[in-house]
Design a protein around this motif. Structure first.
Motif, PDB file in Angstrom:
ATOM      1  N   TRP A  47       0.828  -1.209   0.000  1.00 54.72           N
ATOM      2  CA  TRP A  47       0.000   0.000   0.000  1.00 54.72           C
ATOM      3  C   TRP A  47       0.863   1.260   0.000  1.00 54.72           C
ATOM      4  O   TRP A  47       0.637   2.193  -0.757  1.00 54.72           O
ATOM      5  N   THR A  90      -4.476   4.068  -2.010  1.00 51.27           N
ATOM      6  CA  THR A  90      -5.914   4.336  -1.885  1.00 51.27           C
ATOM      7  C   THR A  90      -6.395   4.062  -0.470  1.00 51.27           C
ATOM      8  O   THR A  90      -5.795   3.281   0.259  1.00 51.27           O
ATOM      9  N   ARG A  91      -7.489   4.699  -0.090  1.00 54.69           N
ATOM     10  CA  ARG A  91      -8.042   4.511   1.251  1.00 54.69           C
ATOM     11  C   ARG A  91      -8.566   3.097   1.442  1.00 54.69           C
ATOM     12  O   ARG A  91      -8.499   2.549   2.537  1.00 54.69           O
ATOM     13  N   SER A  92      -9.103   2.522   0.353  1.00 56.47           N
ATOM     14  CA  SER A  92      -9.661   1.164   0.469  1.00 56.47           C
ATOM     15  C   SER A  92      -8.574   0.158   0.831  1.00 56.47           C
ATOM     16  O   SER A  92      -8.783  -0.743   1.646  1.00 56.47           O
ATOM     17  N   LYS A  93      -7.378   0.330   0.245  1.00 50.64           N
ATOM     18  CA  LYS A  93      -6.278  -0.581   0.588  1.00 50.64           C
ATOM     19  C   LYS A  93      -5.789  -0.331   2.012  1.00 50.64           C
ATOM     20  O   LYS A  93      -5.375  -1.253   2.712  1.00 50.64           O
ATOM     21  N   LEU A 108      -7.747   0.583   4.447  1.00 49.90           N
ATOM     22  CA  LEU A 108      -8.743  -0.084   5.273  1.00 49.90           C
ATOM     23  C   LEU A 108      -8.483  -1.576   5.332  1.00 49.90           C
ATOM     24  O   LEU A 108      -8.605  -2.212   6.391  1.00 49.90           O
ATOM     25  N   LEU A 109      -8.072  -2.142   4.207  1.00 46.62           N
ATOM     26  CA  LEU A 109      -7.773  -3.571   4.156  1.00 46.62           C
ATOM     27  C   LEU A 109      -6.583  -3.910   5.059  1.00 46.62           C
ATOM     28  O   LEU A 109      -6.561  -4.962   5.710  1.00 46.62           O
ATOM     29  N   PRO A 159      -4.999   3.302  10.077  1.00 44.94           N
ATOM     30  CA  PRO A 159      -5.756   2.031  10.024  1.00 44.94           C
ATOM     31  C   PRO A 159      -5.225   0.986  11.006  1.00 44.94           C
ATOM     32  O   PRO A 159      -6.014   0.263  11.623  1.00 44.94           O
TER      33      PRO A 159
END
Length: 605
Positions: free
Chosen positions: A205, A212-215, A217-218, A261
């Motif tokens: 990431w 990205t924010r989605s990664k 979060l993951l 995160p």
């Protein structure tokens, strides 16, 4: 010209370095670590393994160690601090008289627990297959670590060969031995695998052109999942923070912000952990950093040097834990001296090599939470990765640059001594659980059959914990003699005097201390207050003499029944037969002297 090169450089020739750079070599090291740890295949079930075994087959039932039933995913809640569980322990003997009220030893490891459910449900009767299961996790851990090391070293330092050298030290370090060889410690491997995968996801990431924010979060979800395997996953936080401070190409400020995160995952995990009643309390062996911060800071001073020095060629962490306080302090002094001697050469390497600085900071931060319990090599499973990086970069500096005599000497020591001895010690560590568990096994098989259904009164024992407190669970798991209850009176290493006060009362005395034993602090943190006494349904306990440090040297025990009652079965530990033997009590007003045995002596037999 070749002869003028340092010995380290001649040993690590261009050809050898090329071989170390290959991914196939890294996978070979993973395989080699598994083969070395095959010494664990004959270890069988030891110590806490019997607790897990019994619990898996009796889920949702009260047990010898607790009143509150345990679910199949809740195998590591050994004591939850409730009065009901303590009362149950008093009744069965799993909580001896010295147990501190409110003792809590509860660990939230549901994912690791599921691997043990598989073991004891599917592989029951074949312990060697359970150990194969652990070796598979060891292989996965090695592969995950190799991916992390290659990602960081091949793209961020002077050469891929350093990654190979680092993996030799990391994968064959003695810290892998006990997690691979002790079934109950598998949680460290599971947490290590999931933690490594989460950290690699984080690296991907942060290295992306447009994170990205989605990664992100993951990454947080993956980190949270790793904590569900075991608390030891918290060690990976040291490397997250070190990366943010030293390597994140977005800069320190953005790198630290990118840890959000992971921070949320830690806070969420800790919130669930506390809300469900997990954690430790009233134990000197385990210290909760959040619940007892000052106590934790105090133990860091002693434990951290031992953990670090043990990975760098010093005395094995916890070497003197069974030899008394003076021996512990001597070992601590040796560890501190060794680290001081290494400090200047290592500092020069850290100043010259950015990746060495990352590994050093990461390992230091990762080691700090491992100080929450007694020092042992197994605690360095993750943190030791960073120290392997420091070792590899010190050797690389000696090979590739004009190094001082101190750096060359240290590099030579690590390359020719540590690299050679570590695999041998790893093989021993993987097997050593057999040796450590032997006293508990002797205690279980050494209970006389005549004690069935009676109150077994153990007047003397080498180990008041695993040979006494855990004995009810050991006997139940092994399906051996099961007394109605067990009363453990004293841990005796030398001579003890047993006096008969009256028809119901005994006094047992040992000038060296009745509870001066390594495992006693597991169940007690605070000293006994003046006037301490304990009243149980069948017996009462009172300390009648103490030493200068306030530790009990004489205990008076009064039973509700006459001591000649057939429901009472008295035994002492016999150093000659290495088993518990029936003991004939002295008459009223008389006394008898019995010979004890230290746990250290028993371990070396």
């Amino acid at each position: 010209m070749e002869d003028a090169k340092p010995l380290v450089a001649r040993a690590l020739s261009v050809r050898v370095r090329g071989w170390l750079s290959r991914p196939k070599t890294h996978r070979l090291f993973v395989l080699l670590s598994v083969l070395v740890c095959c010494t664990s295949l004959g270890v069988g079930l030891q110590l806490d393994d019997h607790v897990l075994n019994w619990t898996v087959h009796h889920t949702n039932q009260p047990g010898p160690m607790w009143e509150t039933p345990r679910a199949f995913w809740d195998l590591f809640r050994f004591a939850d601090g409730t009065p009901e569980d303590l009362a149950r322990g008093y009744q069965t003997g799993a909580s001896p008289w010295y147990t501190q009220p409110g003792i809590r030893l509860a660990f939230f490891r549901p994912l690791s627990a599921l691997t043990h459910v598989f073991d004891y449900r599917v592989l029951s009767g074949a312990p060697w297959l359970m150990h194969v299961h652990s070796l598979i996790w060891l292989a996965l851990f090695g592969l995950a670590m190799a991916r992390v090391v290659r990602r960081l070293e091949v793209t961020g330092s002077q050469g891929a060969w350093v990654a190979g050298l680092m993996l030799w030290f990391a994968l064959l370090a003695p810290s892998r031995g006990v997690p691979a060889g002790w079934l109950s410690n598998r949680n460290q491997l599971v947490a290590g695998v999931l933690g490594a995968l989460a950290f690699e996801l984080y690296l991907r990431w942060r290295e992306a052109e447009a994170p990205t924010r989605s990664k992100g979060l993951l990454v947080g979800v993956a980190a949270f999942v790793s904590f569900l395997a075991g608390e030891s996953a918290i060690a990976w936080l040291g490397f997250y923070l070190a990366y943010a401070l030293l390597l994140d190409r977005a800069g320190v400020r953005r790198g630290v912000i990118a840890l959000l995160p992971v921070a949320v995952a830690v806070i969420a995990w800790r919130g669930v952990y506390g809300a469900m009643g997990y954690g430790t309390a009233n134990s000197s062996m385990y210290v909760d950093p959040l619940a007892s911060p000052w106590q934790f800071l105090g133990v860091i001073v002693e434990r951290l040097p031992q953990l670090v020095a043990g990975e760098l060629g010093g005395p094995p962490a916890g070497l003197a834990t069974l030899s008394g306080r003076e021996a512990e302090l001597r070992v601590l002094a040796v560890c501190c001296l060794l680290l001081l001697l290494m400090a200047l050469p290592v500092y020069r390497v850290l100043r010259a090599r950015p990746m060495a600085r990352f590994w050093a900071l990461g390992s230091l931060l990762a080691t700090i939470p491992m100080c929450a319990t007694q020092p042992h090599a197994r605690l360095m499973l993750v943190a030791g990765l960073g120290l392997s990086g420091v070792v590899a970069h010190t050797i690389a500096y000696a090979v590739e640059q004009k190094a001082t005599i101190g750096i060359r000497f240290l590099a030579g020591f690590w390359l020719f001594v540590l690299a050679t001895l570590s695999p041998l010690r790893l093989a021993f560590e993987a097997w050593s659980v057999t040796m450590v568990g032997r006293p508990a096994s002797l205690a279980a098989v050494g209970v006389p059959s005549e004690a069935q259904g009676k109150t077994l009164v153990m007047l003397t024992t080498p180990d008041p914990m695993f040979m006494c407190a855990q004995l009810p669970m050991q006997l139940a798991s092994r399906k051996l003699v099961e007394p109605a209850s067990i009363r453990c009176l004293a841990g005796v290493e030398g001579e003890a005097t047993i006096s008969r006060v009256d028809e119901r009362t005994l006094r047992i005395a040992d000038s060296h201390g009745l509870m001066n034993h390594f495992f006693v602090p597991l169940l007690r943190r605070d000293p006994f207050p003046q006037g301490w006494h304990l009243e149980l349904k069948d017996s009462s306990y009172r300390i009648t003499q103490r030493d200068a440090e306030g530790q009990p040297t004489e205990l008076e025990v009064r039973f509700e029944l006459p001591l000649e009652d057939p429901s009472l079965f008295f035994v002492v530990w016999s150093p000659e037969s290495t088993r518990y033997e029936r003991f004939t009590l002295p008459k009223v007003g008389e006394r008898a002297v019995v010979q004890g045995e230290s746990l250290a002596e028993l371990l070396t037999k």
